[in-house]
Design a protein around this motif. Structure first.
Motif: not given
Length: 122
Positions: A37-39, A43-46, A92, A94-95, A112, A115
């Motif tokens: 995922f990325r943030q 912005k929200d986590r995507e 972003a 990245y997680y 998680w 990041g």
């Protein structure tokens, strides 16, 4: 529970490539589906990409399809994200995440990493 540590982030020019790694410890890695995922700021986590326990199934968001590839090596307890043709909008944190479902919704992932920052300059 599994502990996750991402690495491989950095600063790259648009059009360049990076490979992120996520090393897992403390659990049975092959028991988990894995996701990236990325943030970006504000912005929200995507969702970026996900891979099933043994790598037989993968999925990715439309925004990265054809540019990013997720893979895993269960012998090394590591999941990867190969990122090619990077764009400034890919900038972003990245997680990586571990869960019991291969899913695009971050709520399906219980563990998680901290990041790693990816910055793409134009």
């Amino acid at each position: 529970q599994v502990q996750l540590v991402e690495s491989g982030g950095g600063l790259v020019q648009a059009g360049g490539s990076l490979r992120l790694s996520c090393a897992a410890s403390g659990g049975t890695f092959s028991a988990y589906h894995m996701g990236w995922f990325r943030q970006a700021p504000g912005k929200d986590r995507e969702f970026v990409a996900a891979i099933s326990r043994f790598g037989t199934s993968t999925s990715s968001s439309d925004s990265v399809k054809g540019r990013f590839t997720i893979s895993r090596d269960n012998a090394k307890n590591t999941v990867y994200l190969q990122m090619n043709s990077l764009k400034p909008e890919d900038t972003a944190v990245y997680y990586c995440a571990a869960g019991f479902f291969e899913h695009s919704d971050p709520r399906f992932y219980g563990d998680w990493g901290q990041g790693t920052q990816v910055t793409v300059s134009s």
